[in-house]
Design an enzyme around this catalytic site. Structure first.
Site, PDB file in Angstrom:
ATOM      1  N   GLU A 185      -8.601   4.136   4.423  1.00  0.00           N
ATOM      2  CA  GLU A 185      -8.561   3.552   5.380  1.00  0.00           C
ATOM      3  C   GLU A 185      -7.811   4.416   6.374  1.00  0.00           C
ATOM      4  OE1 GLU A 185      -7.901  -0.482   5.511  1.00  0.00           O
ATOM      5  OE2 GLU A 185      -5.818  -0.328   5.282  1.00  0.00           O
ATOM      6  N   ASP A 245      -7.438 -11.283   5.110  1.00  0.00           N
ATOM      7  CA  ASP A 245      -6.014 -10.389   5.743  1.00  0.00           C
ATOM      8  C   ASP A 245      -5.212 -10.372   6.076  1.00  0.00           C
ATOM      9  OD1 ASP A 245      -6.223  -7.478   6.109  1.00  0.00           O
ATOM     10  OD2 ASP A 245      -7.573  -7.086   7.101  1.00  0.00           O
ATOM     11  N   GLU A 271       0.739  -0.971  -0.373  1.00  0.00           N
ATOM     12  CA  GLU A 271      -0.095   0.128  -0.090  1.00  0.00           C
ATOM     13  C   GLU A 271       0.831   1.178   0.077  1.00  0.00           C
ATOM     14  OE1 GLU A 271      -2.212  -0.207   2.956  1.00  0.00           O
ATOM     15  OE2 GLU A 271      -3.254  -2.489   2.539  1.00  0.00           O
ATOM     16  N   GLU A 312      -7.108  -5.655  -2.304  1.00  0.00           N
ATOM     17  CA  GLU A 312      -6.330  -4.040  -1.663  1.00  0.00           C
ATOM     18  C   GLU A 312      -5.454  -4.228  -2.556  1.00  0.00           C
ATOM     19  OE1 GLU A 312      -6.807  -2.314   2.692  1.00  0.00           O
ATOM     20  OE2 GLU A 312      -5.615  -3.505   2.215  1.00  0.00           O
TER      21      GLU A 312
END
Length: 649
Positions: A457, A402, A164, A451
């Site tokens: 988030e 996750d 990310e 993701e």
């Protein structure tokens, strides 16, 4: 003497077979791949005779000491042409995908190389013909550029990563040998041409990162995690590799390796429209796919279950989730998610005391709303069959899994194992804490989203993602595939008054910037991240959010510039949905409506309000009439956006 003469002839003939150049052209001839076979194999890629990738060496070292690509002798060369239409089980951009390319296959002793030339890019992969067990010690995947290009560089500090990242603007010469990035990575080749490097058909093999080289080399080189030999579990979700092997993959028998994919665009809109990664992916492995249903999701975690105006205590409890189900049902949302907290983190089979999952799933079915269950990957893997059987028995629609944070060979295989085991039980899979899409979603279309993106988030604890980051993503991360960014914030702030608040989060940028994400960002499982109590106070916005689909029949990019702005029109049935977004600069665009059919249309618009530069939640609505010859003017505030629904009159 005759023997010596014969040996010279044979040696010369052998050299001619091994030292040879091959050229492969895309169907229109626009893209060319040149392959040079000598003491090392190298390839180059050209666009209309302009060098995009300069000669770049490739090889693969096998555990028996063989180096594929070194002193290689071609035994057979074959070129084929393919023109076909792909009908994706789960649409993203298009109901039908045109797949046209030419392929060159070069056969060697124990392996072959395949190259594909598309009008939108190029790709190559290794194919093994070896029997038995063997290891891949290393792979050289290099991408040499003809000049010192600019990069959008998603830099990583470790290969133990959620991937990310922020896309740093860097020059290739400044990267050096120690810095590396996750893929896909975007390079600016000049004159409007950009190159996006990623991979597809990533199965049973580690994912590819890209590291820099010496500044004089102008190259990026693949970097791969070794096979993980030892791990340390430091929490319910963190299982960190502590020892790697000095090889990257363990193999058995003949097999294909991942495609190294290069998307080439002459304008930024082509990046957003590309489906190259999907085209290179393996075909569907699931026989029955009728149960796979995309949709929108009321999501609990971003807003911390912080609902209000109710006669019960909000939190991770059955009453709160019934409230989410009621909200989803009222607005036609297909799903809710039970995120972190519904089970005891140390044991996935033990529910928290205030949760009755079976009752919630049954209640949801009465309201035509399905339930997706969040799980930590390690807790699930510890009791995999027992847990998945229970989820199926409850009637759950799928899982959001996750915190994998790895893409070594073992973890890549784990992804496929989860996809396959969930498919057996008709469960969807949404991967979080995950690497980017790289073909698994075509092989297992129950893999509904990923993701692998610095999404909304992060606004709970940082000032990213901001509007500039948001208008970078369609040209970078989203080129790989579905992107679970989780949009939908109803508390919006401008650049000077944004603040990260974990339990009552807000978004940088305007309200219409958030609305526009739904037509712009692709995810067949699309979240509504904010608090249902906030959504109930915004009926005008819910008119748009309840109507906008999550999959599309057609896509048109109306305006695009990486990191500056984007405008996309997407069709579902006979209705078009349009989203436009800008960075922190106020911007005006003129959108041509020539994608519409004949006749008159009504366009309903959600646009930044006159005071959106000061109060980012300010928006206005208007209704216009347009035809295919119309031009619509779009005015966006700093960090702003614009959204519309277009219907035939």
């Amino acid at each position: 003497m005759k023997t010596l003469f014969l040996m010279v002839i044979l040696t010369a003939f052998s050299f001619l077979l091994s030292a040879k150049d091959y050229t492969l052209e895309s169907p229109s001839g626009k893209v060319q791949i040149k392959v040079a076979i000598a003491d090392q194999i190298s390839y180059s890629v050209l666009l209309d005779d302009r060098v995009i990738i300069a000669p770049s060496q490739i090889s693969m070292e096998i555990s028996d000491g063989t180096i594929w690509g070194k002193d290689a002798k071609v035994r057979k060369a074959k070129t084929t042409s393919v023109s076909q239409e792909i009908t994706p089980v789960v649409q993203r951009k298009y109901a039908k995908i045109q797949d046209e390319y030419k392929q060159l296959t070069l056969n060697f002793k124990d392996y072959s190389l395949q190259f594909r030339a598309y009008d939108e890019g190029a790709a190559y992969r290794w194919v093994s013909a070896k029997d038995g067990e063997y290891k891949v010690n290393s792979e050289l995947a290099s991408f040499v550029f003809p000049n010192d290009c600019g990069l959008w560089f998603p830099e990583e500090e470790s290969m133990y990563s959620h991937q990310e990242r922020e896309y740093l603007r860097e020059k290739l010469s400044d990267i050096g040998t120690e810095r590396f990035a996750s893929t896909g990575l975007l390079a600016d080749c000049g004159n409007g041409v950009k190159t996006y490097i990623s991979e597809s058909n990533l199965m049973d093999y580690p994912g590819m990162f890209l590291r820099g080289c010496d500044k004089n080399d102008k190259a990026l080189v693949g970097k791969f995690a070794g096979v993980v030999l030892e791990t340390e579990q430091t929490s319910d979700r963190d299982v960190k590799p502590t020892k790697y092997a000095n090889y990257i993959a363990e193999c058995m028998g003949p097999r294909e390796f991942p495609w190294r994919a290069i998307v080439i665009s002459e304008n930024d809109a082509q990046l957003v429209q590309s489906e190259l990664i999907y085209k290179l992916a393996p075909e569907c492995k699931i026989e029955n796919t009728n149960w796979i249903k995309p949709g929108k999701v009321a999501w609990d975690w971003w807003n911390a279950n912080n609902i209000y105006g109710v006669d019960f205590v909000a939190g991770v409890n059955t009453q709160t989730y019934k409230y989410y189900i009621d909200f989803a049902s009222e607005y036609g949302l297909e799903y809710i998610i039970l995120d972190e907290g519904w089970y005891v983190l140390s044991d996935i089979m033990q529910l928290e005391k205030d949760m009755d999952v079976k009752a919630l799933i049954d209640y949801g079915k009465e309201k035509n709303v399905e339930v997706i269950l969040w799980v930590v990957w390690k807790a699930l893997d510890d009791k995999l069959e027992e847990a998945l059987d229970q989820f199926q028995a409850w009637g759950a629609a799928g899982i959001k899994i996750d915190f994998m944070q790895r893409d070594d060979q073992w973890m890549v295989n784990f992804y496929e194992k989860i996809a396959a085991e969930c498919a057996k039980r008709e469960l969807l899979v949404d991967y979080h804490g995950a690497y980017k899409p790289s073909g698994l979603d075509r092989a297992y279309p129950n893999v509904i989203s990923y993701e692998g993106v610095k999404g909304l988030e992060n606004a709970k604890w940082s000032n990213l993602p901001d509007p500039e980051h948001n208008v970078t993503l369609p040209f970078t991360r989203m080129v790989a595939g579905a992107m679970d960014f989780t949009p939908g914030a109803m508390i919006n702030r401008n650049k000077t008054n944004f603040n990260d608040v974990f339990t009552q989060p807000m978004s940088p940028g305007t309200r219409c910037h958030q609305l526009a994400m739904y037509p712009v960002f692709e995810s067949p499982l699309q979240m509504l991240a904010d608090n249902p109590s906030n959504y109930y106070r915004e009926p005008e916005c819910m008119e748009f959010l309840s109507a906008v689909p999550s999959v599309w029949d057609d896509t048109k990019v109306l305006a695009a510039k990486v990191s500056d702005y984007i405008a996309v029109a997407r069709r579902s049935g006979d209705t078009w949905y349009v989203g436009a977004m800008t960075d922190w600069d106020a911007r005006e665009l003129e959108l041509n409506m020539d994608f519409l059919g004949e006749g008159a249309y009504t366009i309903k618009v959600w646009k930044d309000g006159l005071n959106a530069d000061k109060h980012a939640s300010d928006f206005a609505q208007e209704t216009l009439e347009v035809t295919s010859s119309s031009t619509v003017k779009v005015k966006m505030a700093p960090g702003g956006g614009w959204a519309a629904i277009i219907k035939k009159k």
